[in-house]
Design a protein around this motif. Structure first.
Motif, PDB file in Angstrom:
ATOM      1  N   GLU A 165       0.858  -1.185   0.000  1.00  0.00           N
ATOM      2  CA  GLU A 165       0.000   0.000   0.000  1.00  0.00           C
ATOM      3  C   GLU A 165       0.895   1.236   0.000  1.00  0.00           C
ATOM      4  O   GLU A 165       2.040   1.171   0.446  1.00  0.00           O
ATOM      5  CB  GLU A 165      -0.892   0.017   1.255  1.00  0.00           C
ATOM      6  N   PRO A 166       0.396   2.387  -0.480  1.00  0.00           N
ATOM      7  CA  PRO A 166       1.233   3.592  -0.441  1.00  0.00           C
ATOM      8  C   PRO A 166       1.488   4.049   0.992  1.00  0.00           C
ATOM      9  O   PRO A 166       0.616   3.933   1.848  1.00  0.00           O
ATOM     10  CB  PRO A 166       0.419   4.632  -1.209  1.00  0.00           C
ATOM     11  N   THR A 167       2.690   4.508   1.243  1.00  0.00           N
ATOM     12  CA  THR A 167       3.044   5.038   2.566  1.00  0.00           C
ATOM     13  C   THR A 167       2.896   6.544   2.540  1.00  0.00           C
ATOM     14  O   THR A 167       2.469   7.117   1.540  1.00  0.00           O
ATOM     15  CB  THR A 167       4.495   4.681   2.929  1.00  0.00           C
ATOM     16  N   GLU A 168       3.266   7.199   3.623  1.00  0.00           N
ATOM     17  CA  GLU A 168       3.218   8.658   3.672  1.00  0.00           C
ATOM     18  C   GLU A 168       4.569   9.278   3.321  1.00  0.00           C
ATOM     19  O   GLU A 168       4.758  10.467   3.487  1.00  0.00           O
ATOM     20  CB  GLU A 168       2.745   9.113   5.053  1.00  0.00           C
ATOM     21  N   TYR A 169       5.482   8.484   2.810  1.00  0.00           N
ATOM     22  CA  TYR A 169       6.822   8.953   2.471  1.00  0.00           C
ATOM     23  C   TYR A 169       7.031   8.951   0.960  1.00  0.00           C
ATOM     24  O   TYR A 169       6.470   8.107   0.257  1.00  0.00           O
ATOM     25  CB  TYR A 169       7.874   8.053   3.140  1.00  0.00           C
ATOM     26  N   PRO A 170       7.846   9.855   0.446  1.00  0.00           N
ATOM     27  CA  PRO A 170       8.107   9.866  -1.001  1.00  0.00           C
ATOM     28  C   PRO A 170       8.953   8.662  -1.412  1.00  0.00           C
ATOM     29  O   PRO A 170       9.628   8.053  -0.589  1.00  0.00           O
ATOM     30  CB  PRO A 170       8.862  11.174  -1.209  1.00  0.00           C
ATOM     31  N   GLU A 171       8.920   8.338  -2.690  1.00  0.00           N
ATOM     32  CA  GLU A 171       9.704   7.216  -3.202  1.00  0.00           C
ATOM     33  C   GLU A 171      11.197   7.415  -3.012  1.00  0.00           C
ATOM     34  O   GLU A 171      11.946   6.461  -2.933  1.00  0.00           O
ATOM     35  CB  GLU A 171       9.410   6.996  -4.684  1.00  0.00           C
ATOM     36  N   SER A 172      11.634   8.669  -2.924  1.00  0.00           N
ATOM     37  CA  SER A 172      13.062   8.950  -2.782  1.00  0.00           C
ATOM     38  C   SER A 172      13.593   8.664  -1.379  1.00  0.00           C
ATOM     39  O   SER A 172      14.804   8.682  -1.159  1.00  0.00           O
ATOM     40  CB  SER A 172      13.339  10.407  -3.141  1.00  0.00           C
ATOM     41  N   GLY A 194      15.447   3.258   2.683  1.00  0.00           N
ATOM     42  CA  GLY A 194      15.106   2.332   3.747  1.00  0.00           C
ATOM     43  C   GLY A 194      13.807   1.605   3.472  1.00  0.00           C
ATOM     44  O   GLY A 194      13.156   1.816   2.451  1.00  0.00           O
ATOM     45  N   ALA A 195      13.426   0.726   4.365  1.00  0.00           N
ATOM     46  CA  ALA A 195      12.197  -0.049   4.248  1.00  0.00           C
ATOM     47  C   ALA A 195      11.057   0.761   4.841  1.00  0.00           C
ATOM     48  O   ALA A 195      11.003   0.977   6.046  1.00  0.00           O
ATOM     49  CB  ALA A 195      12.345  -1.381   4.967  1.00  0.00           C
ATOM     50  N   MET A 196      10.143   1.192   3.996  1.00  0.00           N
ATOM     51  CA  MET A 196       9.020   2.013   4.436  1.00  0.00           C
ATOM     52  C   MET A 196       7.813   1.145   4.736  1.00  0.00           C
ATOM     53  O   MET A 196       7.534   0.179   4.013  1.00  0.00           O
ATOM     54  CB  MET A 196       8.625   3.019   3.348  1.00  0.00           C
ATOM     55  N   LEU A 197       7.108   1.467   5.795  1.00  0.00           N
ATOM     56  CA  LEU A 197       5.887   0.773   6.167  1.00  0.00           C
ATOM     57  C   LEU A 197       4.724   1.767   6.139  1.00  0.00           C
ATOM     58  O   LEU A 197       4.898   2.931   6.487  1.00  0.00           O
ATOM     59  CB  LEU A 197       5.992   0.180   7.572  1.00  0.00           C
ATOM     60  N   CYS A 198       3.548   1.292   5.728  1.00  0.00           N
ATOM     61  CA  CYS A 198       2.353   2.129   5.795  1.00  0.00           C
ATOM     62  C   CYS A 198       1.973   2.270   7.273  1.00  0.00           C
ATOM     63  O   CYS A 198       2.457   1.513   8.127  1.00  0.00           O
ATOM     64  CB  CYS A 198       1.219   1.500   4.981  1.00  0.00           C
ATOM     65  N   PRO A 199       1.109   3.219   7.619  1.00  0.00           N
ATOM     66  CA  PRO A 199       0.749   3.395   9.030  1.00  0.00           C
ATOM     67  C   PRO A 199       0.162   2.144   9.683  1.00  0.00           C
ATOM     68  O   PRO A 199       0.449   1.851  10.843  1.00  0.00           O
ATOM     69  CB  PRO A 199      -0.278   4.528   8.993  1.00  0.00           C
ATOM     70  N   VAL A 200      -0.632   1.370   8.945  1.00  0.00           N
ATOM     71  CA  VAL A 200      -1.234   0.153   9.513  1.00  0.00           C
ATOM     72  C   VAL A 200      -0.159  -0.879   9.836  1.00  0.00           C
ATOM     73  O   VAL A 200      -0.118  -1.433  10.944  1.00  0.00           O
ATOM     74  CB  VAL A 200      -2.294  -0.425   8.546  1.00  0.00           C
ATOM     75  N   CYS A 201       0.726  -1.139   8.873  1.00  0.00           N
ATOM     76  CA  CYS A 201       1.785  -2.128   9.100  1.00  0.00           C
ATOM     77  C   CYS A 201       2.772  -1.648  10.161  1.00  0.00           C
ATOM     78  O   CYS A 201       3.274  -2.460  10.948  1.00  0.00           O
ATOM     79  CB  CYS A 201       2.512  -2.433   7.800  1.00  0.00           C
TER      80      CYS A 201
END
Length: 72
Positions: free
Chosen positions: A43-50, A53-60
């Protein structure tokens, strides 16, 4: 004694609210798409693609925090 002073706070009440401040968004959040994908659910996170690191959505991120807090 004169009733007029140079004090800018004179005459105001203690509870007067200040002017609303305009603040910038947090440094890690993006203004608009494209957003980075969550590494667990894609799912999309609140962080830009740039963002590195490993980005997690708020739920995860919430679920991961619960898992690590209870694994003791």
């Amino acid at each position: 004694m004169s009733g007029e002073t140079d004090d800018p706070y004179d005459g105001g009440t203690y509870c007067d609210s200040p002017e609303p401040s305009t603040t910038a968004p947090p440094a890690g959040t993006a203004e608009g798409p494209p957003y980075a994908e969550c590494v667990l659910c894609r799912e999309p996170t609140e962080y830009p693609e740039s963002t590195k690191g490993a980005m997690l959505c708020p739920v995860c991120a919430w679920q991961e925090a619960g898992r690590t807090a209870c694994s003791g």
